[in-house]
Design an enzyme around this catalytic site. Structure first.
Site, PDB file in Angstrom:
ATOM      1  N   TYR A 126     -16.827 -19.352  -0.875  1.00  0.00           N
ATOM      2  CA  TYR A 126     -15.734 -19.573  -0.091  1.00  0.00           C
ATOM      3  C   TYR A 126     -15.694 -18.533   1.003  1.00  0.00           C
ATOM      4  CZ  TYR A 126     -10.717 -19.255   1.206  1.00  0.00           C
ATOM      5  OH  TYR A 126      -9.661 -19.131   1.916  1.00  0.00           O
ATOM      6  N   ASP A 157      -5.111  -9.556   7.789  1.00  0.00           N
ATOM      7  CA  ASP A 157      -5.101 -10.915   7.821  1.00  0.00           C
ATOM      8  C   ASP A 157      -3.637 -11.506   8.331  1.00  0.00           C
ATOM      9  OD1 ASP A 157      -5.451 -13.805   7.430  1.00  0.00           O
ATOM     10  OD2 ASP A 157      -4.843 -13.814   5.383  1.00  0.00           O
ATOM     11  N   ASP A 204     -11.907 -21.179   5.289  1.00  0.00           N
ATOM     12  CA  ASP A 204     -10.438 -20.815   5.935  1.00  0.00           C
ATOM     13  C   ASP A 204     -10.532 -21.251   7.172  1.00  0.00           C
ATOM     14  OD1 ASP A 204      -8.299 -19.848   6.519  1.00  0.00           O
ATOM     15  OD2 ASP A 204      -7.974 -18.214   5.294  1.00  0.00           O
ATOM     16  N   ASP A 232      -7.422 -21.367   8.803  1.00  0.00           N
ATOM     17  CA  ASP A 232      -5.954 -21.055   8.993  1.00  0.00           C
ATOM     18  C   ASP A 232      -5.038 -22.054   9.340  1.00  0.00           C
ATOM     19  OD1 ASP A 232      -6.537 -17.917   8.760  1.00  0.00           O
ATOM     20  OD2 ASP A 232      -7.263 -18.165  10.687  1.00  0.00           O
ATOM     21  N   HIS A 259     -10.117 -25.418   5.126  1.00  0.00           N
ATOM     22  CA  HIS A 259      -8.551 -25.653   4.774  1.00  0.00           C
ATOM     23  C   HIS A 259      -7.666 -25.302   5.872  1.00  0.00           C
ATOM     24  CE1 HIS A 259      -7.476 -21.512   3.651  1.00  0.00           C
ATOM     25  NE2 HIS A 259      -8.664 -21.215   2.772  1.00  0.00           N
ATOM     26  N   GLU A 268      -3.345 -24.729   7.010  1.00  0.00           N
ATOM     27  CA  GLU A 268      -2.251 -24.186   6.304  1.00  0.00           C
ATOM     28  C   GLU A 268      -1.138 -24.899   7.043  1.00  0.00           C
ATOM     29  OE1 GLU A 268      -1.878 -19.693   7.153  1.00  0.00           O
ATOM     30  OE2 GLU A 268      -3.844 -20.443   6.038  1.00  0.00           O
ATOM     31  N   CYS A 314      -1.405 -13.408   5.561  1.00  0.00           N
ATOM     32  CA  CYS A 314      -1.848 -13.690   4.142  1.00  0.00           C
ATOM     33  C   CYS A 314      -0.741 -14.312   3.207  1.00  0.00           C
ATOM     34  CB  CYS A 314      -2.416 -12.377   3.593  1.00  0.00           C
ATOM     35  SG  CYS A 314      -2.655 -12.319   1.811  1.00  0.00           S
ATOM     36  N   ARG A 331      -3.166 -26.895   2.630  1.00  0.00           N
ATOM     37  CA  ARG A 331      -2.934 -25.601   2.105  1.00  0.00           C
ATOM     38  C   ARG A 331      -1.472 -25.548   2.188  1.00  0.00           C
ATOM     39  NH1 ARG A 331      -4.172 -19.204   2.829  1.00  0.00           N
ATOM     40  NH2 ARG A 331      -2.037 -18.749   3.111  1.00  0.00           N
ATOM     41  N   GLU A 380      -0.655 -22.482  -2.497  1.00  0.00           N
ATOM     42  CA  GLU A 380      -0.571 -21.394  -2.270  1.00  0.00           C
ATOM     43  C   GLU A 380       0.585 -20.355  -3.088  1.00  0.00           C
ATOM     44  OE1 GLU A 380      -2.229 -18.706  -2.343  1.00  0.00           O
ATOM     45  OE2 GLU A 380      -2.667 -17.994  -0.314  1.00  0.00           O
ATOM     46  N   ASN A 440      -5.994 -20.461  -6.004  1.00  0.00           N
ATOM     47  CA  ASN A 440      -6.387 -19.279  -5.523  1.00  0.00           C
ATOM     48  C   ASN A 440      -6.174 -18.003  -6.127  1.00  0.00           C
ATOM     49  OD1 ASN A 440      -7.282 -17.461  -3.469  1.00  0.00           O
ATOM     50  ND2 ASN A 440      -5.311 -17.535  -2.077  1.00  0.00           N
TER      51      ASN A 440
END
Length: 287
Positions: A40, A55, A82, A84, A109, A111, A119, A154, A184, A206
């Site tokens: 990951y 982050d 990731d 974002d 992913h 989000e 984060c 996500r 999440e 996660n």
């Protein structure tokens, strides 16, 4: 076999996919050497290691895709990366998917946070409307060039609009074309169980040390029906503490030599592929 096809096969097979988080090529290689089946690429770890920043949505598409390409190039495992918020609207999402495909990763992913994102385990997040994010997922799904490339949606809505809305969003995102749902920061074991019962799609868990989600063992997540579990900070957190101890030792002892096992230059080089490169060099060496 392409990493995308391999990950698709893993998703279709029994069991849970365990993907420790890599923040650089060295940690990615160590994950593979340890026998895991996927890597990951942590966004927080990328921002911290690549930029020296928190982050907070500071990393750009090109920086993230470039970092993803380095990780994918140094391991044979599928890399889940990731991406974002997709770095903009549906047009930017299409470009993001194609840049990550070119980088050689097997999945990304996206989000549903408002940009700039934060984060998932700190306060102050906001989420965009459900319909707007569904459009992003439809665009990502429709315009990927490799049909095996895995799109993970996500939702960060649990901390913003509550558990029920986050569950509803998850199902809407699956209907829009997401292959996997990344829910999440559920805050209790009971919430994790509720997500597993009510989200009608393969699920990603996660596990973040010190985050808002309680620690749940891999075997229990598998029993609940989760398909992927990521441990984003497992390498970075260990490395940070070890480096801090080593730097204190250097300051106090005026040397980096210490009691116990020592990693010499060749020990380090072998962990990042020295034997393979040396074999190539020897193959073409002249008498």
């Amino acid at each position: 076999m392409r990493p995308t096809t391999r990950l698709r096969q893993m998703l279709a097979a029994p069991g849970i996919i365990v993907a420790p988080g890599a923040y650089d090529g060295f940690s990615a290689r160590l994950i593979e050497a340890a026998g895991y089946e996927a890597v990951y690429m942590t966004g927080a770890g990328t921002a911290a290691s690549h930029l020296g920043q928190p982050d907070l949505g500071l990393a750009t598409l090109t920086e993230m895709a470039n970092h993803a390409s380095h990780l994918a190039a140094c391991v044979s495992l599928p890399v889940i990366a990731d991406a974002d918020t997709g770095y903009g609207n549906v047009l930017n999402v299409v470009r993001t998917v194609r840049e990550y495909e070119r980088a050689g990763v097997a999945a990304l992913h996206l989000e549903d946070q408002v940009a700039p994102k934060k984060c998932g385990h700190i306060a102050g997040k906001q989420v965009i409307p459900t319909a707007e994010f569904c459009d992003k997922i439809r665009a990502a799904s429709e315009y990927r060039t490799d049909p095996d490339f895995v799109i993970i949606a996500r939702t960060d809505a649990r901390a913003v609009t509550g558990l029920e809305d986050a569950i509803e969003r998850s199902n809407r995102y699956a209907e829009a074309g997401a292959d996997v749902i990344f829910f999440e920061a559920p805050q209790t074991v009971e919430e994790i169980e509720r997500v597993a019962r009510h989200v009608k799609a393969p699920l990603l868990a996660n596990m973040v040390q010190g985050g808002r989600t309680p620690s749940v063992k891999i075997s229990e997540l598998q029993r609940l029906g989760f398909k992927i579990v990521i441990f984003p900070a497992v390498c970075m957190a260990a490395a940070v503490q070890a480096m801090e101890r080593a730097l204190v030792h250097l300051r106090e002892k005026e040397t980096d030599w210490h009691d116990g096992p020592v990693l010499g230059p060749m020990d380090i080089f072998k962990r990042v592929g020295f034997d393979w490169w040396h074999a190539v060099e020897q193959k073409f060496a002249r008498p």
